[in-house]
Design an enzyme around this catalytic site. Structure first.
Site, PDB file in Angstrom:
ATOM      1  N   LYS A   1       0.820  -1.212   0.000  1.00 26.61           N
ATOM      2  CA  LYS A   1       0.000   0.000   0.000  1.00 26.61           C
ATOM      3  C   LYS A   1       0.856   1.265   0.000  1.00 26.61           C
ATOM      4  O   LYS A   1       1.875   1.319   0.687  1.00 26.61           O
ATOM      5  CB  LYS A   1      -0.920  -0.016   1.223  1.00 26.61           C
ATOM      6  CG  LYS A   1      -1.866  -1.214   1.205  1.00 26.61           C
ATOM      7  CD  LYS A   1      -2.428  -1.522   2.571  1.00 26.61           C
ATOM      8  CE  LYS A   1      -3.168  -2.870   2.544  1.00 26.61           C
ATOM      9  NZ  LYS A   1      -3.475  -3.372   3.885  1.00 26.61           N
TER      10      LYS A   1
ATOM     11  N   ARG B   1      -3.996  -7.669  14.042  1.00 23.59           N
ATOM     12  CA  ARG B   1      -3.168  -6.675  14.748  1.00 23.59           C
ATOM     13  C   ARG B   1      -3.593  -5.280  14.309  1.00 23.59           C
ATOM     14  O   ARG B   1      -4.435  -5.137  13.428  1.00 23.59           O
ATOM     15  CB  ARG B   1      -1.710  -6.886  14.346  1.00 23.59           C
ATOM     16  CG  ARG B   1      -1.599  -6.907  12.818  1.00 23.59           C
ATOM     17  CD  ARG B   1      -0.208  -6.843  12.312  1.00 23.59           C
ATOM     18  NE  ARG B   1      -0.114  -7.143  10.902  1.00 23.59           N
ATOM     19  CZ  ARG B   1      -0.383  -6.303   9.912  1.00 23.59           C
ATOM     20  NH1 ARG B   1      -0.792  -5.074  10.184  1.00 23.59           N
ATOM     21  NH2 ARG B   1      -0.273  -6.663   8.656  1.00 23.59           N
TER      22      ARG B   1
ATOM     23  N   VAL C   1      -0.961  -0.254   9.747  1.00 21.11           N
ATOM     24  CA  VAL C   1      -0.325   1.021   9.392  1.00 21.11           C
ATOM     25  C   VAL C   1      -1.388   2.095   9.165  1.00 21.11           C
ATOM     26  O   VAL C   1      -1.269   3.221   9.643  1.00 21.11           O
ATOM     27  CB  VAL C   1       0.521   0.850   8.103  1.00 21.11           C
ATOM     28  CG1 VAL C   1       1.075   2.184   7.632  1.00 21.11           C
ATOM     29  CG2 VAL C   1       1.644  -0.153   8.310  1.00 21.11           C
TER      30      VAL C   1
END
Ligand code: ADP
Length: 447
Positions: free
Chosen positions: A236, A290, A293
């Protein structure tokens, strides 16, 4: 929970440290010898050097991290993203030492970690997946039969893959033997697991992911989706929330699908369910167990602090989030700023000689940089995230353009100029781009 050890570095370590401080938790930073002067180390209540620069000997050194927690009396470990955040063995070790792992159980990490098991679990939970092989594919004959059945092109993926690595697109039957062998070899070399599987290769999809949170007791909510279609080498580059192409009805429907799945699983913590989206259909590709970013864009449009929620869940505090309380306001975009040449993408570590961040309403910079800081050459090249919130997408883009202009990072090369070009691009302005657009349209034209 009184004292949290942050088993990470860079901007995310700082992000986590700030959240802990705000709610009165003590903090322990761990660092390699190369990171002794890192901002989160300087700001933490305590710090422990856990090894030499190489990540394998420091940030991935499970024993050193557990020892650091034991000697400092930390009763919880936050893994951040990357490094040990999705390593079942580590979570098990943390649990065995009576330390709280800020994240899901090792069992949930295990079933979502291996992509073949994850797809299988998704199917059982009622989440639509990309059509493909049922389980691993070992022989050329098997691979050919599956590809024939689905039709070319297909993609061969590593079961333990990550970071966009270990994927091979196969366009015709005569390529399949060589690509399968290569994929298996690369999977073994990179991930220590030679298992691969096959999926239909979607021609022009978007990457849409849903942010979820569960309390481990059967409560769960979603925070809407993020559109991460702007990618280079399956990584990304820039993300936005909400997606410019998803309708409120689709959001509500898929939101219910993922929330029901998480409730059934009794999932605990933050997670992201990633989909490819094409012609109005969603196809699950993987789940990240988790923090991610790109979490700040979700924070900007919902007003919820996701790390704070994550810390609450880890402490087994009473659940108080209701789906109808999670509403969306305006539009947010995040640019990942890397220490790289903006044209060749070659890494560009080194000393920051001048650093000036943009400001004003709706502007957030998540970064661990400071004037005079030296970016070590050993780690990921992402050095800052510029996160912009605006009342709508157009205003967000205008604010992003203005903020990119103000941002000064001197002494190294960065991808700031790439982002400046992207905001001015008509396709980006129209929200008209797929996962292939950056490489196959934009960068080709630039070259
Ligand atoms: P990783 O864990 O390495 O990030 P993912 O499975 O999440 O791997 O895929 C990363 C990216 O690779 C996706 O966002 C998409 O761009 C591309 N990709 C993965 N699977 C497919 C597929 N079946 N068809 C087309 N592109 C794909």
């Amino acid at each position: 929970m009184k004292k949290v050890l942050i088993a990470n570095r860079g901007e995310i370590a700082l992000r986590l440290l700030r959240a802990c401080k705000e709610i009165g938790l003590e903090t322990v930073a761990v660092h390699s010898t190369a990171d002794a002067q890192a901002k989160h180390v300087l700001l933490a209540d305590e710090s422990v050097c856990i090894g030499p620069p190489s990540a394998a000997e420091s940030y991935l050194n499970m024993k050193a991290i557990i020892s650091a927690a034991t000697i400092t009396g930390a009763d919880a470990i936050h893994p951040g993203f990357g490094f040990l955040s999705e390593r079942e063995e580590f979570v098990q070790m943390v649990e065995d030492h009576g330390i709280t792992f800020i994240g899901p159980s090792s069992e949930h990490i295990r079933i979502m970690g291996d992509k073949i098991t994850a797809k299988d679990t998704a199917v059982k939970l009622g989440i639509p997946v990309v059509p493909g092989s049922e389980g691993k594919v070992e022989t050329v004959e098997e691979a050919k039969a599956i590809a024939e059945k689905m039709g070319y092109p297909v993609i061969i993926k590593a079961a333990s893959g990550g970071g966009g690595k270990g994927m091979k697109v196969v366009n015709s039957p005569n390529e399949i033997e060589s690509q399968l062998k290569m994929a298996q070899q690369e999977a073994l070399a990179n991930f220590g697991d030679k298992n691969v599987y096959i999926e239909k290769y979607l021609k022009d999809p978007r990457h849409i992911e849903f942010q979820i949170l569960g309390d481990g007791r059967g409560n769960a909510v979603h925070f809407g989706e993020r559109d991460c279609s702007l990618q280079r080498r399956h990584q990304k580059v820039f993300e936005e929330a909400l997606s410019p192409v998803i309708t409120p009805e689709q959001r509500q429907h898929m939101g219910e699908v993922v929330v029901n799945a998480m409730k059934k699983l009794k999932y605990k913590g933050l997670g992201t369910i990633e989909f490819l989206y094409e012609n109005g259909e969603f196809y699950f590709i993987e789940m990240n167990t988790r923090i991610q970013v790109e979490h700040p864009i979700t924070e900007m449009i919902t007003g919820h602090d996701l790390v704070f929620e994550q810390l609450r869940v880890a402490q087994d505090k009473p659940w108080r989030l209701k789906q109808e309380d999670i509403t969306f306001s305006g539009h947010a975009i995040e640019c990942r700023i890397n220490a790289e040449d903006p044209e060749t993408f070659a890494p560009s570590p080194g000393k920051i000689t001048k650093y000036h961040t943009p400001g004003g309403p709706g502007v957030r910079v998540d970064s661990a940089l400071y004037d005079g800081y030296s970016i070590p050459p050993y780690y990921d090249s992402m050095i800052a995230k510029l996160i912009i919130h605006g009342p709508n997408r157009k205003a967000c883009l205008a604010r992003l353009r203005r903020s990119l202009n103000e941002f000064v990072i001197q002494g190294i090369k960065t991808t700031l100029p790439l982002h400046a070009k992207l905001v001015d691009n008509e396709d980006i302005q129209n929200g008209d781009y797929s996962i292939k657009w950056l490489e196959e349209t934009f960068l080709k034209k630039e070259a």
